[in-house]
Motif scaffolding. Structure first.
Motif, PDB file in Angstrom:
ATOM      1  N   ASN A   1       0.641  -1.167   0.103  1.00 43.45           N
ATOM      2  CA  ASN A   1      -0.131  -0.137  -0.120  1.00 43.45           C
ATOM      3  C   ASN A   1       0.899   1.305   0.107  1.00 43.45           C
ATOM      4  O   ASN A   1       0.436   2.245  -0.792  1.00 43.45           O
ATOM      5  CB  ASN A   1      -1.041  -0.071   1.258  1.00 43.45           C
ATOM      6  CG  ASN A   1      -1.809  -1.099   1.263  1.00 43.45           C
ATOM      7  OD1 ASN A   1      -2.520  -1.545   0.099  1.00 43.45           O
ATOM      8  ND2 ASN A   1      -2.441  -1.509   2.355  1.00 43.45           N
ATOM      9  N   HIS A   2       1.822   1.303   0.685  1.00 45.63           N
ATOM     10  CA  HIS A   2       2.887   2.277   0.807  1.00 45.63           C
ATOM     11  C   HIS A   2       3.282   2.759  -0.486  1.00 45.63           C
ATOM     12  O   HIS A   2       3.323   3.870  -1.075  1.00 45.63           O
ATOM     13  CB  HIS A   2       4.004   1.947   1.908  1.00 45.63           C
ATOM     14  CG  HIS A   2       4.673   3.167   2.198  1.00 45.63           C
ATOM     15  ND1 HIS A   2       4.244   4.347   3.110  1.00 45.63           N
ATOM     16  CD2 HIS A   2       5.803   3.669   1.818  1.00 45.63           C
ATOM     17  CE1 HIS A   2       5.248   5.275   3.226  1.00 45.63           C
ATOM     18  NE2 HIS A   2       6.215   4.720   2.394  1.00 45.63           N
ATOM     19  N   TYR A   3       3.955   1.974  -1.250  1.00 47.21           N
ATOM     20  CA  TYR A   3       4.517   1.900  -2.644  1.00 47.21           C
ATOM     21  C   TYR A   3       3.744   2.315  -3.661  1.00 47.21           C
ATOM     22  O   TYR A   3       3.871   3.068  -4.643  1.00 47.21           O
ATOM     23  CB  TYR A   3       5.701   0.911  -3.051  1.00 47.21           C
ATOM     24  CG  TYR A   3       6.982   1.252  -1.943  1.00 47.21           C
ATOM     25  CD1 TYR A   3       7.912   2.152  -2.413  1.00 47.21           C
ATOM     26  CD2 TYR A   3       6.947   0.620  -0.453  1.00 47.21           C
ATOM     27  CE1 TYR A   3       9.086   2.227  -1.452  1.00 47.21           C
ATOM     28  CE2 TYR A   3       8.055   1.109   0.215  1.00 47.21           C
ATOM     29  CZ  TYR A   3       9.017   1.738  -0.221  1.00 47.21           C
ATOM     30  OH  TYR A   3      10.253   2.074   0.587  1.00 47.21           O
ATOM     31  N   GLU A   4       2.214   1.655  -3.432  1.00 45.45           N
ATOM     32  CA  GLU A   4       1.312   2.039  -4.577  1.00 45.45           C
ATOM     33  C   GLU A   4       1.007   3.451  -4.333  1.00 45.45           C
ATOM     34  O   GLU A   4       0.920   4.207  -5.337  1.00 45.45           O
ATOM     35  CB  GLU A   4       0.060   1.039  -4.289  1.00 45.45           C
ATOM     36  CG  GLU A   4      -1.011   1.544  -5.271  1.00 45.45           C
ATOM     37  CD  GLU A   4      -2.383   0.781  -4.993  1.00 45.45           C
ATOM     38  OE1 GLU A   4      -3.263   1.287  -5.399  1.00 45.45           O
ATOM     39  OE2 GLU A   4      -2.161  -0.359  -4.325  1.00 45.45           O
ATOM     40  N   HIS A   5       0.957   3.969  -3.002  1.00 44.57           N
ATOM     41  CA  HIS A   5       0.422   5.194  -2.890  1.00 44.57           C
ATOM     42  C   HIS A   5       1.786   6.396  -3.580  1.00 44.57           C
ATOM     43  O   HIS A   5       1.352   7.412  -4.262  1.00 44.57           O
ATOM     44  CB  HIS A   5       0.206   5.610  -1.510  1.00 44.57           C
ATOM     45  CG  HIS A   5      -0.150   6.996  -1.167  1.00 44.57           C
ATOM     46  ND1 HIS A   5      -1.174   7.570  -1.642  1.00 44.57           N
ATOM     47  CD2 HIS A   5       0.626   8.176  -0.563  1.00 44.57           C
ATOM     48  CE1 HIS A   5      -1.351   8.770  -1.211  1.00 44.57           C
ATOM     49  NE2 HIS A   5      -0.148   9.245  -0.655  1.00 44.57           N
ATOM     50  N   THR A   6       2.725   5.963  -3.227  1.00 46.16           N
ATOM     51  CA  THR A   6       3.966   6.554  -3.757  1.00 46.16           C
ATOM     52  C   THR A   6       4.105   6.874  -5.350  1.00 46.16           C
ATOM     53  O   THR A   6       4.379   7.961  -5.945  1.00 46.16           O
ATOM     54  CB  THR A   6       5.399   6.132  -3.362  1.00 46.16           C
ATOM     55  OG1 THR A   6       5.555   5.918  -1.957  1.00 46.16           O
ATOM     56  CG2 THR A   6       6.516   6.734  -3.707  1.00 46.16           C
ATOM     57  N   ALA A   7       3.769   5.591  -6.050  1.00 39.51           N
ATOM     58  CA  ALA A   7       3.782   5.521  -7.432  1.00 39.51           C
ATOM     59  C   ALA A   7       2.312   6.522  -7.998  1.00 39.51           C
ATOM     60  O   ALA A   7       2.748   7.510  -8.829  1.00 39.51           O
ATOM     61  CB  ALA A   7       3.387   4.124  -7.988  1.00 39.51           C
ATOM     62  N   ARG A   8       1.349   6.533  -7.398  1.00 40.14           N
ATOM     63  CA  ARG A   8       0.319   7.214  -7.712  1.00 40.14           C
ATOM     64  C   ARG A   8       0.504   8.645  -7.501  1.00 40.14           C
ATOM     65  O   ARG A   8       0.127   9.538  -8.317  1.00 40.14           O
ATOM     66  CB  ARG A   8      -1.060   6.853  -6.908  1.00 40.14           C
ATOM     67  CG  ARG A   8      -1.676   5.400  -7.275  1.00 40.14           C
ATOM     68  CD  ARG A   8      -2.633   5.156  -6.539  1.00 40.14           C
ATOM     69  NE  ARG A   8      -3.308   3.664  -6.665  1.00 40.14           N
ATOM     70  CZ  ARG A   8      -4.039   3.400  -8.020  1.00 40.14           C
ATOM     71  NH1 ARG A   8      -3.993   4.144  -8.760  1.00 40.14           N
ATOM     72  NH2 ARG A   8      -4.078   2.074  -8.005  1.00 40.14           N
ATOM     73  N   VAL A   9       1.293   9.091  -6.479  1.00 44.41           N
ATOM     74  CA  VAL A   9       1.578  10.470  -6.102  1.00 44.41           C
ATOM     75  C   VAL A   9       2.623  10.961  -7.330  1.00 44.41           C
ATOM     76  O   VAL A   9       2.324  12.198  -7.841  1.00 44.41           O
ATOM     77  CB  VAL A   9       2.266  10.594  -4.758  1.00 44.41           C
ATOM     78  CG1 VAL A   9       3.081  11.960  -4.765  1.00 44.41           C
ATOM     79  CG2 VAL A   9       1.312  10.394  -3.645  1.00 44.41           C
ATOM     80  N   GLU A  10       3.262  10.057  -7.874  1.00 47.86           N
ATOM     81  CA  GLU A  10       4.466  10.489  -8.707  1.00 47.86           C
ATOM     82  C   GLU A  10       3.451  10.575 -10.168  1.00 47.86           C
ATOM     83  O   GLU A  10       3.828  11.441 -10.847  1.00 47.86           O
ATOM     84  CB  GLU A  10       5.412   9.406  -8.959  1.00 47.86           C
ATOM     85  CG  GLU A  10       6.512   9.886  -9.861  1.00 47.86           C
ATOM     86  CD  GLU A  10       7.341  10.600  -9.553  1.00 47.86           C
ATOM     87  OE1 GLU A  10       8.338  11.063 -10.080  1.00 47.86           O
ATOM     88  OE2 GLU A  10       7.270  11.275  -8.372  1.00 47.86           O
TER      89      GLU A  10
END
Length: 462
Positions: A433-442
């Motif tokens: 979940n943490h890195y999915e959110h990071t990718a969506r922010v990018e």
């Protein structure tokens, strides 16, 4: 300072002696953030010596919840204003302590990110993610040997000059394709030799450097080691040659595709599987007729290939990463394997104790802890599930039909990741979940920007 002149590696007692002798006056404690950058503190050596810092030093937990520009986007579970952006602890891993020869009287130690109260690893930290997969491998009776090949561009401009020019009209350090070209590489050998020699002096052994396939592009091969050591070397190498470049009035970039007209920069990863004593390469089987590939090698490769689409966010972490994947570009587009074929996503190389495969999908912009962890997780899953890879692809893989393609855009990779039960199973839901959110922010940050290409194309004619 003991034997560190040869290897650069120090033990704590040697560091204390060097501090008392005045040979070390600054100690850097560094962690790796999500983007693969080193963050941390410079401590005076006297303070370091007096306090010992056995348990490490504090840092704000927002460092693992920022975007590339150090903004603090909402939506992260651990780091937010409701929780007050509290502290985590950077706990030194003393096996990484080394002299930094390009900085005056300086030593550096890499640190794990841990909970201040419990001392437990913070699971979303990149180094923690890799250590979890290494432990899984060891529980199965395996050790991983890995190595990074990193390509980059060298420029005759400083970072400040390039910034002031709006990242236009940059001056690559060369004027023709320097792939293996010793004459062109000689022009920049004064700085390349510093890259090689300073790194080796700091305990990051360099095998070779060479010109790469475009103007100003170069490649450095870092000596293989166990997975954690190789990832540590990778992040310190990238950080270090940027610092050396700053000192000499140059700049380097590990951006996957700095310009659409240029060859992309790769970050190839080599991997082999060993017994716990690291005496036997378990990828090698003398009786196997298929390039001496053992059953474990086939299954490990099969797992990596099957789950590459799921884990692409760790192989291609930025919007720009996907512009590197193009036909006839030296970067693959198809998830196929071949023996010594640079058009394939995975290339089998070596023999006997050197038998291994190379992941050619990964770019120079990877965070090595995350990319290594994804490869190990997928490969071990392949062994457990006995996943056979598809048949070897022979010929030009850029023209391959009816094979799985690498996700071509970041939003496709996000969809693969978010829909993958394998990612959640192998990394844990918190990490997923943490890195999915990071990718969506990018992705969202990119989607909001109007580019100069769009203005040139549509301003008058649109």
């Amino acid at each position: 300072m003991g034997g560190q002149a040869e290897t650069g590696i120090l033990c704590k007692n040697e560091l204390a002696e060097a501090i008392r002798d005045g040979k070390i006056t600054t100690v850097i404690i560094a962690i790796c953030d999500m983007q693969g950058r080193l963050m941390g503190k410079r401590l005076t050596a006297e303070y370091f010596l007096q306090n010992g810092l056995e348990h490490g030093t504090h840092f704000c937990n927002y460092l693992l919840g920022t975007d590339m520009e150090m903004n603090t986007p909402a939506g992260y579970l651990h780091m937010n204003w409701a929780n007050g952006y509290g502290d985590w602890t950077a706990r030194p891993d003393w096996s990484t302590l080394r002299v930094i020869p390009w900085l005056e009287k300086t030593a550096m130690v890499l640190a794990d990110v841990v909970d201040e109260k419990t001392g437990e690893l913070i699971e979303i930290a990149p180094r923690s993610i890799l250590k979890k997969q290494i432990q899984r491998a060891e529980d199965m009776g395996y050790r991983l040997c890995m190595a990074s090949e990193l390509e980059f561009y060298l420029f005759k401009d400083t970072y400040e000059e390039i910034h002031e020019k709006g990242y236009e009209a940059m001056r690559p350090a060369g004027h023709y394709n320097e792939d293996y070209n010793l004459l062109q590489a000689t022009r920049n050998e004064p700085v390349y030799s510093k890259f090689r020699n300073y790194m080796t002096q700091s305990g990051i052994p360099i095998e070779a450097s060479k010109g790469e396939a475009w103007i100003g592009q170069h490649e450095v091969n870092i000596r293989y080691a166990d997975a954690l050591t190789s990832a540590d070397r990778h992040v310190m190498f990238k950080h270090g040659i940027k610092e050396i470049s700053i000192q000499d009035g140059y700049s380097v970039t590990f951006m996957a595709k700095p310009d659409h007209r240029w060859t992309g920069s790769s970050g190839h990863i080599h991997v082999s599987l060993w017994d716990l004593e690291q005496q036997q390469n378990l990828f090698y089987d003398a009786q196997s007729e298929l390039y001496h590939m053992s059953e474990k090698m086939r299954h490990f490769l099969g797992g990596v290939m099957k789950f590459t689409p799921d884990f692409t966010l760790f192989f291609a972490p930025n919007v720009n990463s996907y512009k590197r994947f193009a036909p006839d570009s030296w970067a693959p587009i198809s998830i196929v394997w071949s023996r010594d074929n640079r058009s394939a996503g995975f290339r089998i190389v070596g023999d006997k104790q050197n038998l291994r495969f190379e992941n050619r999908i990964t770019g120079a912009d990877i965070n090595p802890y995350l990319a290594y962890a994804a490869m190990i997780a997928a490969g071990l899953e392949g062994i457990e599930q006995q996943i056979e890879p598809p048949a070897e692809f022979k010929g030009n893989a850029y023209g391959a039909k009816k094979v799985t393609q690498i996700p071509r855009y970041m939003y496709e990779a996000i969809d693969w990741w978010s829909n993958s039960e394998t990612v959640k199973k192998l990394l844990g839901e918190a990490v997923a979940n943490h890195y999915e959110h990071t990718a969506r922010v990018e992705q969202q940050a990119y989607d909001r920007v109007v580019t100069s290409w769009e203005r040139a194309r549509y301003f008058e004619q649109g």
